[in-house]
Write an enzyme that holds these catalytic residues in place. Structure first.
Site, short mmCIF file in Angstrom:
data_model
loop_
_atom_site.label_atom_id
_atom_site.label_comp_id
_atom_site.label_asym_id
_atom_site.label_seq_id
_atom_site.Cartn_x
_atom_site.Cartn_y
_atom_site.Cartn_z
N TYR A 43 0.70 -1.29 0.07
CA TYR A 43 0.20 0.04 0.00
C TYR A 43 0.65 1.55 0.05
CZ TYR A 43 -4.39 -2.72 0.21
OH TYR A 43 -5.12 -3.23 -0.22
N GLY A 45 2.82 3.61 -1.57
CA GLY A 45 3.20 4.27 -2.99
C GLY A 45 1.89 4.44 -3.81
N GLY A 47 -1.32 3.65 -5.80
CA GLY A 47 -1.99 2.62 -5.75
C GLY A 47 -2.14 1.54 -4.38
N HIS A 63 -4.16 5.21 5.27
CA HIS A 63 -4.03 6.61 4.75
C HIS A 63 -4.82 6.45 3.14
CE1 HIS A 63 -1.69 9.69 2.30
NE2 HIS A 63 -2.21 10.30 3.38
N ASP A 64 -4.71 5.39 2.55
CA ASP A 64 -5.32 5.05 1.26
C ASP A 64 -6.83 5.65 1.63
OD1 ASP A 64 -3.18 5.19 -0.07
OD2 ASP A 64 -3.28 2.92 -0.65
N ASP A 105 -3.10 12.99 6.22
CA ASP A 105 -1.44 12.84 6.51
C ASP A 105 -0.86 12.83 7.87
OD1 ASP A 105 -1.87 13.03 3.44
OD2 ASP A 105 -1.14 15.22 3.41
#
Length: 138
Positions: A43, A45, A47, A63-64, A105
């Site tokens: 996860y 990076g 995508g 975070h995604d 973030d």
């Protein structure tokens, strides 16, 4: 290749959110997000799919998911405001969407700091072919 893309985006959008995310990681986790988290696990990076490989990779998964819940602005390019109060990062500004990006973030950078001991070099540039399991829901 994924790392080159991230470098290009960072250089083109220095005022954008990805640069701010890097700055928050450096401020909170005391390490470079670009060097250590831009291509880690399934996860961290561009995508993400499969199952997080460890607690560090889970920081990126969360975070995604957080970015996925942001509506009304672009988490990867929009700038936000924050300040430091008593050593803590405090997200601010009048735009609730941009404040939400900042919170995503901030939480991720804090997660990286709190899980430094789980970082395992075997997951750096981890092959995507190892991330084929069904993704868990956010």
């Amino acid at each position: 290749m994924r790392t080159l893309w991230i470098v290009a985006v960072l250089l083109l959008g220095v005022e954008g959110n990805l640069w701010q995310f890097e700055m928050l990681i450096m401020k909170i986790a005391k390490t470079s997000g670009f060097l250590f988290y831009s291509s880690y696990g399934c996860y961290c990076g561009w995508g993400g799919h499969g199952r997080p490989q460890d607690a560090t990779d889970r920081c990126c998964f969360v975070h995604d998911c957080c970015y996925g819940k942001v509506t009304g602005c672009n988490p990867k390019t929009d700038s936000y405001t924050y300040s430091e109060e008593n050593g803590d990062v405090v997200c601010g500004g009048d735009d609730p969407c941009k404040k939400q990006i900042c919170e995503c973030d901030r939480v991720a950078a804090t997660c990286f700091r709190d899980n430094k001991d789980t970082y395992d070099n075997k997951y750096w540039f981890y092959p995507a072919k190892n991330c084929q399991e069904e993704s868990e829901p956010c």
